[in-house]
Design an enzyme around this catalytic site. Structure first.
Site: not given
Length: 578
Positions: A205-207
């Protein structure tokens, strides 16, 4: 080579009353973990298992080295350290930080047996390449309800993982190299824990989503994983990668290292106190101003090795070996519907400059005179035409609508438009499956003080339903009965996909695959589990038209760039009606 699986139960209680030790025999040596009871059965947990040697001293900024085996029984009952990072905003067990952090954690449901080969899900945490740790994400819930093995990993962060030094003696992107080494360890060793090395899914998730996508574009990773779930962050987003960066050099100079002689400069950096480097990074980040909303300090860079071309280029080049590997992987890509919710806590710093109170709303001035000009300067060559068009498309006279437009602006630019572009590219594959989700359950655990005008799911909200929220926040939060039921539905989708490449299963609301024509997506919320089509179609077309103009990937696109931006405006207007 065959191995015997233990067999040894001890009555010693460790860490928390009621947890028993459990030892297994592996090819690397004996490993002692814990048996943790849950409502769905026992979880066998093994934490802080080293996959890489400590990357310290002369090994700082170099590729990780495999840890190898151990002679004595390895104690995998204690939580390991997170990699070096700022304490600010990070939830870290006992504030335990170290450069010696290349560890992973394994969660096995019910039993460990050589006769059971469970699908494996490897989670890569987010945190803007700057914060986070594998141990913050307890994989017990996914493992027990989905009957899969969950592995969470650490990788080097900030300057330690993405040095940005432009120095020939430095290996850039070592954070990605850490992830690859962890995947190799899992491929080679997970069968000792009852895992199926031929059925590995990576998700993040995200980075962590950026990282999953980058790993899909590195052909040497073939065989290390077979499916991927990208949550809230694709590598073709402009914020996810810099072609080159000297941020590390700037921070090194600010740390007192003289850069006149590059070898001496590097030696100075390698032996600086790690905490001091983190502090100097925090000082640099504190001076980003409004760029903090759309820029990541340390990112992967084009290094001529792992990453030779940008993801935006690679997903359009179907003849490249990178694309061919990418399209071979079953894929889910999804987002929260209001990813840009982080503008609320971060935007408070700009209330005085732009004369507003964020509780009342976010004005047009903040967007059109602050945020848009900086994004266009940083990513679109300071084109005033693009600034004007974006301001026009994301403004309203209504205060509430204008405030939500600001959130949507960041959501579309950083997350939604790149995600759809990636999905379109992958959906053309006939050898793998493609799915999209939009998560919209409005739970404000990560954003406790959102104003009344806000609604929707902010960035990372879905994680509360996949992992144990108590490990990710400072509040002792427990899901309600309805939320628990919803959580189980999400986990079933995720783990069904990990097992088969298809999220659907018995008693599940059907999730239609993503196709270029229909662009189907699954709405995920307690009250809405329906399928939709063409999510934010007009705004996706806007961003993709701008990107096609500014980042041409063909001769025709180069001709477009010579004709001028007036054509972009025309094309965008034309696409809205086609």
């Amino acid at each position: 080579m065959s191995f015997n699986y233990l067999v040894l139960f001890l009555t010693t209680v460790s860490l928390v009353s009621g947890y028993q030790n459990y030892t297994i025999i592996t090819r690397l040596g004996n490993v002692n973990g814990l048996v943790i009871p849950t409502t769905e059965g026992d979880i066998f947990r093994f934490t802080a298992i080293p996959f890489g040697k400590a990357p310290v001293g002369s090994q700082r900024f170099l590729k990780p080295q495999a840890y190898g085996s151990w002679n004595r029984t390895f104690d995998a009952t204690k939580l390991g350290p997170a990699c070096m990072q700022s304490y600010t905003g990070a939830i870290i067990y006992d504030n335990n930080l170290s450069e010696d952090c290349l560890h992973l954690n394994i969660y096995v449901p019910y039993n460990i047996s050589k006769d059971v080969r469970r699908s494996v899900m490897v989670y890569i945490h987010g945190g803007g390449y700057m914060t986070g740790s594998g141990i913050s994400y307890d994989g017990s819930r996914i493992a027990s309800h989905g009957n899969v093995i969950v592995v969470t990993i650490n990788y080097r962060l900030g300057m330690f993982g993405f040095p940005s030094l432009q120095n020939s003696e430095v290996v850039e992107n070592v954070g990605l190299w850490d992830q690859i080494l962890a995947l190799k360890w899992i491929k080679d060793n997970i069968d000792d824990y009852g895992g199926d090395a031929s059925n590995i899914t990576i998700f993040g998730e995200s980075a962590g989503g950026f990282a999953v996508n980058f790993l899909m574009l590195i052909p040497r990773n073939k065989g290390l994983f077979h499916r991927a779930i990208i949550q809230s962050g694709t590598a073709n987003a402009l914020v996810a990668l810099k072609k080159s960066s000297v941020v590390g050099r700037l921070i090194g100079k600010n740390s007192g290292c003289n850069d006149q002689d590059q070898s001496m400069f590097l030696r100075c950096l390698r032996y600086l106190d790690a905490g001091f480097i983190v502090n100097k990074t925090d000082e640099y980040s504190a001076n980003l101003g409004i760029d903090i909303l759309s820029e990541i300090v340390f990112t992967p860079v084009l290094d001529g090795d792992l990453l030779q071309r940008t993801p935006m280029e690679l997903i359009k080049d179907k003849s490249s070996k990178e694309y061919q590997f990418f399209e071979s992987i079953d894929l889910i890509v999804g987002n929260c519907d209001m990813e840009g919710a982080y503008v609320v806590p971060l935007g408070k710093a700009f209330e005085t400059k732009f004369s507003f109170n964020i509780s009342d709303g976010i004005p047009k001035q903040f967007l059109c005179d602050g945020l848009i000009p900086r994004i266009v300067q940083n990513y679109y060559e300071n084109s005033s035409s693009i600034s004007d068009l974006l301001c026009q498309e994301y403004t309203s006279e209504d205060k509430t609508a204008q405030s939500l437009y600001v959130v949507h602006f960041l959501t579309d630019f950083v997350f939604i438009a790149p995600a759809v572009d990636l999905l379109q590219s992958h959906a053309s594959s006939k050898s793998s499956s493609t799915y999209q989700f939009i998560f919209s359950e409005d739970l404000r655990l990560f954003y406790p003080n959102l104003p009344s005008w806000f609604h929707g799911a902010g960035h990372a909200t879905e994680l509360i339903f996949l992992f144990d929220a108590r490990n990710m926040t400072v509040t002792n939060f427990t899901l309600s009965a309805k939320q628990t039921s919803f959580s189980k539905q999400l986990i079933e989708y995720w783990t069904n996909f990990a097992k088969t490449g298809n999220p659907n299963g018995p008693n599940k609301a059907d999730w239609l695959p993503y196709r270029s024509g229909t662009e189907s997506y699954k709405q995920l919320s307690i009250r809405n589990m329906t399928n939709g089509n063409h999510y934010r179609k007009d705004y996706v077309k806007l961003w993709n038209t701008i990107d096609a103009y500014k980042f041409p990937t063909s001769a025709g696109a180069n001709m477009q760039s010579r004709i001028g931006f007036s054509l972009v405006v025309f094309l965008y207007a034309f696409k809205l009606f086609t």
